[in-house]
Design a protein around this motif. Structure first.
Motif, short mmCIF file in Angstrom:
data_model
loop_
_atom_site.label_atom_id
_atom_site.label_comp_id
_atom_site.label_asym_id
_atom_site.label_seq_id
_atom_site.Cartn_x
_atom_site.Cartn_y
_atom_site.Cartn_z
N GLU A 150 15.87 14.27 -2.88
CA GLU A 150 15.46 12.89 -2.67
C GLU A 150 15.96 12.36 -1.33
OE1 GLU A 150 16.96 11.02 -6.17
OE2 GLU A 150 15.74 12.30 -7.47
N ASN A 151 17.16 12.78 -0.95
CA ASN A 151 17.68 12.39 0.36
C ASN A 151 16.82 13.00 1.48
OD1 ASN A 151 19.84 11.25 2.12
ND2 ASN A 151 20.15 13.40 2.61
N ALA A 152 16.46 14.27 1.31
CA ALA A 152 15.60 14.93 2.30
C ALA A 152 14.23 14.27 2.35
CB ALA A 152 15.46 16.41 1.96
N LEU A 153 13.74 13.83 1.20
CA LEU A 153 12.44 13.17 1.14
C LEU A 153 12.46 11.88 1.95
CD1 LEU A 153 10.16 12.92 -1.93
CD2 LEU A 153 10.67 10.85 -0.66
N VAL A 154 13.53 11.10 1.81
CA VAL A 154 13.65 9.85 2.57
C VAL A 154 13.67 10.14 4.07
CG1 VAL A 154 15.15 7.89 3.07
CG2 VAL A 154 14.79 8.60 0.70
N VAL A 155 14.45 11.14 4.47
CA VAL A 155 14.55 11.48 5.89
C VAL A 155 13.22 11.97 6.44
CG1 VAL A 155 15.63 13.04 7.55
CG2 VAL A 155 17.01 12.00 5.75
N ALA A 156 12.56 12.88 5.71
CA ALA A 156 11.33 13.50 6.20
C ALA A 156 10.16 12.52 6.26
CB ALA A 156 10.97 14.70 5.32
N LEU A 157 10.04 11.68 5.25
CA LEU A 157 8.87 10.81 5.17
C LEU A 157 9.06 9.46 5.84
CD1 LEU A 157 7.59 11.52 1.54
CD2 LEU A 157 7.09 12.72 3.67
N CYS A 158 10.29 9.14 6.21
CA CYS A 158 10.55 7.86 6.89
C CYS A 158 10.74 8.03 8.39
CB CYS A 158 11.79 7.19 6.29
SG CYS A 158 11.55 6.56 4.61
N VAL A 159 10.61 9.25 8.90
CA VAL A 159 10.92 9.49 10.30
C VAL A 159 9.97 8.74 11.23
CG1 VAL A 159 9.54 11.64 10.30
CG2 VAL A 159 11.29 11.28 12.05
N SER A 160 8.67 8.81 10.98
CA SER A 160 7.73 8.10 11.86
C SER A 160 7.73 6.60 11.59
CB SER A 160 6.31 8.67 11.68
OG SER A 160 5.90 8.59 10.34
N TYR A 161 8.02 6.22 10.36
CA TYR A 161 8.17 4.80 10.01
C TYR A 161 9.31 4.18 10.81
CZ TYR A 161 9.84 0.89 7.08
OH TYR A 161 10.29 -0.31 6.62
N ALA A 162 10.44 4.89 10.87
CA ALA A 162 11.58 4.41 11.65
C ALA A 162 11.23 4.36 13.14
CB ALA A 162 12.79 5.30 11.41
N PHE A 163 10.41 5.30 13.59
CA PHE A 163 10.00 5.32 15.00
C PHE A 163 9.17 4.07 15.32
CE2 PHE A 163 7.75 6.44 18.78
CZ PHE A 163 8.55 7.36 19.45
N VAL A 164 8.22 3.76 14.46
CA VAL A 164 7.38 2.58 14.68
C VAL A 164 8.23 1.31 14.68
CG1 VAL A 164 5.52 1.17 13.71
CG2 VAL A 164 5.32 3.66 13.71
N GLN A 165 9.22 1.27 13.79
CA GLN A 165 10.06 0.08 13.67
C GLN A 165 11.12 0.01 14.77
OE1 GLN A 165 9.35 -2.28 11.42
NE2 GLN A 165 7.64 -0.99 10.75
N GLY A 166 11.24 1.06 15.58
CA GLY A 166 12.24 1.07 16.65
C GLY A 166 13.65 1.24 16.14
N ARG A 169 -3.64 1.72 15.40
CA ARG A 169 -3.30 0.94 14.20
C ARG A 169 -3.39 1.79 12.94
NH1 ARG A 169 -6.73 -4.54 14.44
NH2 ARG A 169 -5.39 -5.03 12.65
N GLY A 170 -4.40 2.67 12.90
CA GLY A 170 -4.54 3.54 11.74
C GLY A 170 -3.40 4.53 11.61
N LEU A 171 -3.03 5.15 12.73
CA LEU A 171 -1.93 6.13 12.70
C LEU A 171 -0.60 5.45 12.37
CD1 LEU A 171 -2.89 8.30 15.82
CD2 LEU A 171 -3.10 8.93 13.41
N GLU A 172 -0.38 4.28 12.93
CA GLU A 172 0.86 3.56 12.62
C GLU A 172 0.85 3.04 11.19
OE1 GLU A 172 2.09 2.06 17.13
OE2 GLU A 172 1.23 0.63 15.70
#
Length: 318
Positions: free
Chosen positions: A160-176, A98-101
């Motif tokens: 800014e586009n690279a920032l969205v891609v880099a920092l949202c990668v694991s978020y998108a993974f959690v969200q499927g 839960r902490g990592l997610e």
């Protein structure tokens, strides 16, 4: 007869040599894992040796160990300790998941707002550049001025586009939300799926991210200091450069008055890899727990975004 005897001797020597390599590898692994605990204690008790960047040798130690095998084994030691505790006490492992997610979701949800910023910034750039023929944009919300050319703001959209891609990668993974090519996964049983997930995170996702980190780390520092450092440099060789090392942050732009913070892209690479590594661990632990506890634990404690009741079709959960 002699030829047959010679062949047998060669096969025996080859077998002995292979066995020796295996033994050496196991011994080396155990020794390095043991030294990892020593490195943790030593680093925590001597922070000045690697955090006092006014001392050039301290800076170079930080550079060296940030992408070294010593750091790799420190990481493995921490993972092993957390895993053993979690396997014995599963509530601890769920808390870790839960902490990592939470880290992935929070980082991604904040970074996603830069998508809106990109749209607004692009509109402003188009209006000021094409309609009002302005060459500069000044931002001073609290009195302090920040003035750059319109071209600078236009090129910063890439960052800014690279920032969205880099920092949202694991978020998108959690969200499927990642695209998934499925050949056998959907048709297998629950525990088989979890076994596939554990294997993928442990033998593909994590090793690739760790290996990429070890090269991306030095790629970053090659654009921050001079003389340039390399992943192949030994510590002694790197410390010999301490007397001549100096900061040389990359501020070159691709056009006149363009965006000059391209070193930030290298930092984003490390942020991206950090999130992937943490998510690989979270995914492995979640898969293990769902494997052990059965199908009723699927999606347990999973914090997924929702548009509200009746909007499941648009969430991709149908």
């Amino acid at each position: 007869m002699r030829a047959g005897k010679g062949t047998d001797e060669m096969e025996e020597q080859a077998g002995t040599s292979f066995l020796g390599l295996v033994v050496d590898a196991v011994v080396s692994l155990v020794v390095n894992l043991g030294l990892g605990f020593w490195h943790i204690i030593y680093a925590l008790t001597h922070p000045g040796l690697w955090l006092d960047w006014s001392d050039k040798e301290s800076l170079l130690r930080f550079v060296y160990y940030g992408g070294s095998k010593e750091l790799l084994f420190v990481f493995l030691d921490v993972v092993i300790v957390l895993s053993v505790i979690g396997f014995v006490h599963r509530p601890f492992l769920w808390a870790l998941v839960r902490g990592l997610e939470k880290i992935a979701n929070t980082t991604g949800r904040v970074a996603a707002w830069f998508g809106l910023l990109m749209v607004l910034q692009q509109i402003i750039v188009v209006f000021l550049q094409s309609i009002f023929r302005q060459g500069e944009i000044s931002i001073s919300p609290f009195g302090g001025g920040f003035t750059e050319s319109v071209g600078w703001f236009s090129e910063s959209l890439k960052f800014e586009n690279a920032l969205v891609v880099a920092l949202c990668v694991s978020y998108a993974f959690v969200q499927g939300s990642h695209v998934r090519v499925d050949l056998i996964y959907a048709g297998v049983k629950h525990r088989t799926k979890r076994a596939i997930d554990m294997f993928g995170s442990l033998f593909f996702m994590l090793p690739v991210a760790l290996l990429t980190w070890m090269y991306a780390w030095f790629f970053l520092w090659r654009h921050l200091i001079t003389p340039k450092v390399s992943a192949s440099d030994a510590l002694d060789r790197m410390l010999m450069k301490a007397r001549i090392v100096k900061w040389n942050v990359e501020t070159v732009s691709f056009s006149a008055n363009g965006f000059n913070g391209y070193f930030l892209f290298k930092i984003l690479m490390l942020c991206f890899l950090s999130l992937v590594i943490l998510q690989a661990l979270a995914f492995f632990y979640r898969s293990f727990l769902e494997f052990v506890e059965g199908e009723e634990s699927a999606g347990k404690y999973l914090d997924k975004d929702t548009l509200g009741e009746g909007e499941e079709t648009f969430e991709g959960t149908y």
